[in-house]
Design an enzyme around this catalytic site. Structure first.
Site, PDB file in Angstrom:
ATOM      1  N   ARG A 157     -13.259  -7.481   4.725  1.00  0.00           N
ATOM      2  CA  ARG A 157     -12.266  -6.451   4.393  1.00  0.00           C
ATOM      3  C   ARG A 157     -11.013  -7.088   3.795  1.00  0.00           C
ATOM      4  O   ARG A 157     -10.298  -6.426   3.033  1.00  0.00           O
ATOM      5  CB  ARG A 157     -11.870  -5.667   5.657  1.00  0.00           C
ATOM      6  CG  ARG A 157     -12.985  -4.783   6.192  1.00  0.00           C
ATOM      7  CD  ARG A 157     -12.467  -3.863   7.273  1.00  0.00           C
ATOM      8  NE  ARG A 157     -11.172  -3.356   6.871  1.00  0.00           N
ATOM      9  CZ  ARG A 157     -10.111  -3.274   7.657  1.00  0.00           C
ATOM     10  NH1 ARG A 157     -10.184  -3.629   8.911  1.00  0.00           N
ATOM     11  NH2 ARG A 157      -8.970  -2.806   7.203  1.00  0.00           N
ATOM     12  N   LYS A 196      -4.150  -8.057   0.066  1.00  0.00           N
ATOM     13  CA  LYS A 196      -4.798  -6.787   0.439  1.00  0.00           C
ATOM     14  C   LYS A 196      -3.757  -5.706   0.746  1.00  0.00           C
ATOM     15  O   LYS A 196      -3.863  -4.582   0.271  1.00  0.00           O
ATOM     16  CB  LYS A 196      -5.683  -7.008   1.677  1.00  0.00           C
ATOM     17  CG  LYS A 196      -6.178  -5.723   2.305  1.00  0.00           C
ATOM     18  CD  LYS A 196      -7.047  -5.979   3.509  1.00  0.00           C
ATOM     19  CE  LYS A 196      -6.343  -5.973   4.842  1.00  0.00           C
ATOM     20  NZ  LYS A 196      -5.843  -4.672   5.310  1.00  0.00           N
ATOM     21  N   ASN A 197      -2.755  -6.071   1.548  1.00  0.00           N
ATOM     22  CA  ASN A 197      -1.809  -5.047   1.991  1.00  0.00           C
ATOM     23  C   ASN A 197      -0.854  -4.613   0.888  1.00  0.00           C
ATOM     24  O   ASN A 197      -0.078  -3.673   1.067  1.00  0.00           O
ATOM     25  CB  ASN A 197      -1.025  -5.541   3.209  1.00  0.00           C
ATOM     26  CG  ASN A 197      -1.905  -5.571   4.456  1.00  0.00           C
ATOM     27  OD1 ASN A 197      -3.056  -5.139   4.418  1.00  0.00           O
ATOM     28  ND2 ASN A 197      -1.364  -6.092   5.549  1.00  0.00           N
ATOM     29  N   ARG A 235      -3.582   4.180  16.871  1.00  0.00           N
ATOM     30  CA  ARG A 235      -2.833   4.020  15.616  1.00  0.00           C
ATOM     31  C   ARG A 235      -2.508   5.411  15.084  1.00  0.00           C
ATOM     32  O   ARG A 235      -3.136   5.911  14.152  1.00  0.00           O
ATOM     33  CB  ARG A 235      -3.640   3.203  14.617  1.00  0.00           C
ATOM     34  CG  ARG A 235      -3.826   1.768  15.076  1.00  0.00           C
ATOM     35  CD  ARG A 235      -4.568   0.931  14.092  1.00  0.00           C
ATOM     36  NE  ARG A 235      -3.735   0.452  13.004  1.00  0.00           N
ATOM     37  CZ  ARG A 235      -4.172  -0.389  12.058  1.00  0.00           C
ATOM     38  NH1 ARG A 235      -5.403  -0.817  12.084  1.00  0.00           N
ATOM     39  NH2 ARG A 235      -3.364  -0.786  11.094  1.00  0.00           N
ATOM     40  N   ASP A 244      -0.281  -9.869  12.012  1.00  0.00           N
ATOM     41  CA  ASP A 244      -1.544 -10.225  11.355  1.00  0.00           C
ATOM     42  C   ASP A 244      -1.829 -11.733  11.401  1.00  0.00           C
ATOM     43  O   ASP A 244      -2.958 -12.153  11.140  1.00  0.00           O
ATOM     44  CB  ASP A 244      -1.537  -9.770   9.888  1.00  0.00           C
ATOM     45  CG  ASP A 244      -1.720  -8.266   9.766  1.00  0.00           C
ATOM     46  OD1 ASP A 244      -2.025  -7.613  10.767  1.00  0.00           O
ATOM     47  OD2 ASP A 244      -1.554  -7.745   8.639  1.00  0.00           O
ATOM     48  N   CYS A 276      -9.120  -1.168  11.654  1.00  0.00           N
ATOM     49  CA  CYS A 276      -9.393  -2.042  12.796  1.00  0.00           C
ATOM     50  C   CYS A 276      -8.983  -1.357  14.096  1.00  0.00           C
ATOM     51  O   CYS A 276      -7.969  -0.653  14.146  1.00  0.00           O
ATOM     52  CB  CYS A 276      -8.600  -3.344  12.649  1.00  0.00           C
ATOM     53  SG  CYS A 276      -9.296  -4.471  11.448  1.00  0.00           S
TER      54      CYS A 276
END
Ligand code: UD1
Length: 416
Positions: A397, A22-23, A121, A305, A116
């Site tokens: 997600r 995903k990242n 952030r 993570d 999230c």
């Protein structure tokens, strides 16, 4: 409202191929717009965050279509430079479109990104990097308006190695004249994947994976087909699951090197781990021991993570493990849910102490964020009885199909 239900207590056995990261795919999808041509992404994971990026691309005027496991993007028809508020709120990494849109169009308009809830952030480092390249930014009623008719490459020193700010600066620098040198850049493997993708399109980028990245500005020239790197956090999740539940699991399409801090922690907890080319095998008796202190840090340190899934794996370990979360201020929101299952965890600020308990019991729990949701899966697999997990949109997600994957390993898990 869908739930994931787990009947805990089964050992996990078997082989899984790990999905694309995903990242990695999210910044690469933003980068596709730099090239007014066609891009094909192989091994692109089917995730709600990827769908959100596709919606942004389509809104901007690009074509984006699934062709089986491949996603084809044609950015030759791009004709807008704004991202609407409802798409920005879907995920944090929508902000990486800012650098890409500026590089291609010289203008960009968007609101602050969602994502999230892990504490504040801010995007100050993203905006500072763009300003240093010559972009003018105005913030009015929650809307960011950026103009960059002419950007010039220069040295940019990041005050900390932010992953997103590094990616945003790399993409914007492709649209600047001359060379940009990013100092104190993030070293995550996903940034090296972004560099590989950009180089495939004909951009001149080098140094990703180290803390200094050099980008020579200039429009990309080639259509490109790129294979997305494997997801090291999904791999860490399934390793943690097998460590917790016991059994023997082989993960394929993984990079052993990218997982070294996670596998070292699981090894210290009593698992046997071996690895070869693109493969990791974990064997666990399901009774782990505590491992002292785990401190999250930017890559190559222990990934924030993977903090929640490792914590879940250690809930029944003998002794106490201390977690220190150094990246995000509020990343223990899963703790209350784990405690509903009988876990013994105390939190003070950035520190959480997990004291192993003899057994966990299934409960009704709720995902609080993406990785916290994954931790509930891990805990549910080793709990006695039934665990019902709600708000699973968080998990979707980042995990393509955890029910399919864990069933393939023998777990009793289903969607209701
Ligand atoms: C990325 C990952 C996320 C991972 C995180 C850290 C993606 C899509 N997401 O998020 O899964 O948890 O890296 O490995 O790749 N910060 C500032 N100002 C800024 C930018 C960041 O203060 O302008 C702070 C953040 O609040 C945080 C820290 O820097 O405390 C690290 O954040 P960053 O590396 O930017 O994470 P993301 O790119 O958001």
């Amino acid at each position: 409202m869908k739930h994931i239900v787990i009947q805990g207590g089964r050992r996990l056995e078997g082989t899984l191929t790990v999905q694309g990261a995903k990242n990695s795919v999210l910044p690469i999808l933003a980068a596709t717009i730099l090239h007014p041509g066609r891009t094909v992404l192989r091994g692109c994971p089917h995730l709600s965050d990827v769908e959100a990026s596709i919606s942004i691309l389509r809104h901007l005027g690009c074509k984006a279509d699934w062709e089986g496991e491949e996603l084809a993007v044609d950015a030759s028809t791009l004709d807008r430079w704004d991202v609407p508020d409802h798409l920005m709120r879907e995920m944090r990494s929508s902000v990486v479109f800012l650098g890409a849109i500026l590089a291609r169009m010289g203008w960009a308009e968007m609101s602050h990104p969602g994502g999230c809830e892990l504490g504040p952030r801010p995007i100050d480092m993203h905006l500072s990097a763009l300003r240093q390249l010559g972009a003018q930014l105005r913030e009015e009623s929650g809307c960011l308006r950026c103009t960059a008719r002419h950007m010039t490459g220069r040295e940019i020193v990041l005050s900390m190695p932010s992953v997103g700010a590094t990616e945003n600066a790399m993409l914007a620098a492709c649209g600047a004249e001359g060379e940009t040198v990013l100092v104190n850049a993030a070293r995550e493997p996903e940034i090296a994947d972004l560099q590989d993708f950009l180089c495939g399109m004909g951009c001149k980028v080098r140094g990703a994976g180290s803390s200094t990245i050099c980008i020579q500005g200039g429009q990309p020239t080639h259509d490109v087909t790129h294979a997305i790197m494997p997801d090291r956090i999904v791999a860490a999740t399934y390793l943690a699951a097998a460590a917790a539940a016991g059994g023997e699991v082989e993960l394929r399409r993984v990079s052993h090197g990218h997982l070294s801090t996670v596998t070292a922690a699981l090894h210290a907890a009593g698992c046997q781990i071996s690895g070869g080319e693109g493969q990791v095998v974990l064997r666990s008796e399901g009774r782990l021991r505590s491992i002292g202190t785990v401190r999250t840090a930017p890559y190559p340190g222990f990934p924030t993570d993977a903090q929640a899934v490792l914590m879940a794996a250690l809930l029944r370990a003998q002794g106490a493990t201390v977690f220190v979360e150094n990246i995000f201020e509020n990343r223990y929101r899963h703790v209350d849910e784990l405690c509903r299952m009988g876990a013994d965890i105390s939190v003070a600020g950035r520190v959480a102490v997990v004291t192993g308990v003899p057994a966990l019991c299934g409960a009704q729990v709720r995902c609080t964020d993406l990785r916290g949701g994954a931790a509930l899966l891990v805990a549910g697999l080793m709990a006695q009885g039934e665990t019902r997990i709600g708000d699973i949109f968080h998990i979707q997600r980042g995990y393509e199909d955890p029910v399919r994957d864990l069933r393939a390993l023998g777990a009793e898990i289903w969607m209701e």
